[in-house]
Write a protein that holds these residues in place. Structure first.
Motif, PDB file in Angstrom:
ATOM      1  N   GLU A 107      11.508  -6.264  27.490  1.00 45.46           N
ATOM      2  CA  GLU A 107      10.340  -6.103  26.628  1.00 45.46           C
ATOM      3  C   GLU A 107      10.610  -4.978  25.633  1.00 45.46           C
ATOM      4  O   GLU A 107      11.043  -3.895  26.022  1.00 45.46           O
ATOM      5  CB  GLU A 107       9.099  -5.760  27.454  1.00 45.46           C
ATOM      6  N   ILE A 108      10.350  -5.243  24.357  1.00 47.09           N
ATOM      7  CA  ILE A 108      10.617  -4.259  23.306  1.00 47.09           C
ATOM      8  C   ILE A 108       9.359  -4.035  22.479  1.00 47.09           C
ATOM      9  O   ILE A 108       8.720  -4.983  22.016  1.00 47.09           O
ATOM     10  CB  ILE A 108      11.749  -4.725  22.371  1.00 47.09           C
ATOM     11  N   THR A 109       9.026  -2.776  22.281  1.00 48.70           N
ATOM     12  CA  THR A 109       7.987  -2.383  21.334  1.00 48.70           C
ATOM     13  C   THR A 109       8.674  -1.772  20.125  1.00 48.70           C
ATOM     14  O   THR A 109       9.581  -0.946  20.272  1.00 48.70           O
ATOM     15  CB  THR A 109       7.031  -1.358  21.968  1.00 48.70           C
ATOM     16  N   VAL A 110       8.264  -2.182  18.919  1.00 52.06           N
ATOM     17  CA  VAL A 110       8.916  -1.688  17.705  1.00 52.06           C
ATOM     18  C   VAL A 110       7.911  -0.982  16.809  1.00 52.06           C
ATOM     19  O   VAL A 110       6.728  -1.329  16.757  1.00 52.06           O
ATOM     20  CB  VAL A 110       9.611  -2.824  16.916  1.00 52.06           C
ATOM     21  N   CYS A 111       8.427   0.017  16.084  1.00 53.88           N
ATOM     22  CA  CYS A 111       7.635   0.750  15.106  1.00 53.88           C
ATOM     23  C   CYS A 111       8.601   1.304  14.066  1.00 53.88           C
ATOM     24  O   CYS A 111       9.821   1.225  14.250  1.00 53.88           O
ATOM     25  CB  CYS A 111       6.864   1.897  15.773  1.00 53.88           C
TER      26      CYS A 111
END
Length: 210
Positions: A107-111
């Motif tokens: 799972e990847i969260t990007v910003c």
């Protein structure tokens, strides 16, 4: 071992050297990214920092100029890798996928910067590679975007005066429409950090297509 990672893309001094920076969508980008980083560290998630470089270009992304570094207020801690890319997405010209695979990340969260460019492109590629992607819009930055026919030499004043220029609000809306339900779940910083409950926005599986 956590299965999740936060990937911070191109929150670097290079952008602050451009005159258009003053018209960016998110003056609190350092604070917003910092909140995501703090929450990720508390959860034990992996934090990966990505910088963009254009060696030999002579511009603000040329490492020789000294601006290819995180904006003051953000810094890795021990064990958090910093990768340098030369493509729009964070995968193609780095070993990001290897880093994530070794860490068991699914799972990847990007910003980061820019909303519709490197952050969106990384999100699309990450989904195609099988990761479950979360896109945190209010921890990204975009700028008024000129029409393709406007000369590259156009000044900020000319960009802002051109009726064909897309506003930051329009760019953000277009990115969210393109990603949600197809490539990623769109969330806010408050939702990701637990400050507010998730809004129930549509979640997609890694294999979503169409």
């Amino acid at each position: 071992m956590s299965r999740a990672a936060l990937v911070v893309i191109d929150v670097q001094e290079s952008f602050r050297q451009r005159p258009i920076w003053a018209y960016g969508s998110n003056p609190d980008i350092v604070g917003q990214v910092g909140r995501l980083v703090d929450a990720a560290r508390r959860r034990g998630d992996l934090v990966v920092w990505v910088l963009h470089a254009e060696p030999g270009s002579g511009g603000v992304f040329d490492p020789a100029g000294g601006h290819v570094r995180l904006i003051d207020g953000l810094a890795p801690v021990d064990g958090e890798p910093t990768l340098v890319k030369t493509s729009h997405n964070a995968f193609t010209t780095t070993n990001l996928q290897q880093v994530l695979t070794v860490a068991g990340i699914r799972e990847i969260t990007v910003c980061g910067i820019r909303t519709e460019q490197c952050v969106e492109t990384t999100t699309r590629v990450g989904c195609d590679l099988g990761y479950e992607m979360t896109f945190v819009t209010d921890a990204t930055v975009t700028f008024p975007t000129p029409h393709r026919d406007l000369p590259a030499t156009a000044t900020v004043a000319e960009i802002l005066a051109d009726p064909r220029t897309l506003s930051t609000e329009e760019m953000i809306a277009r990115t969210e429409y393109a990603l949600a339900g197809r490539f990623a779940t769109v969330r806010t910083v408050a939702e990701v950090t637990g400050a507010t409950p998730p809004a129930g926005r549509e979640r997609v599986g890694a294999g979503a297509r169409g």
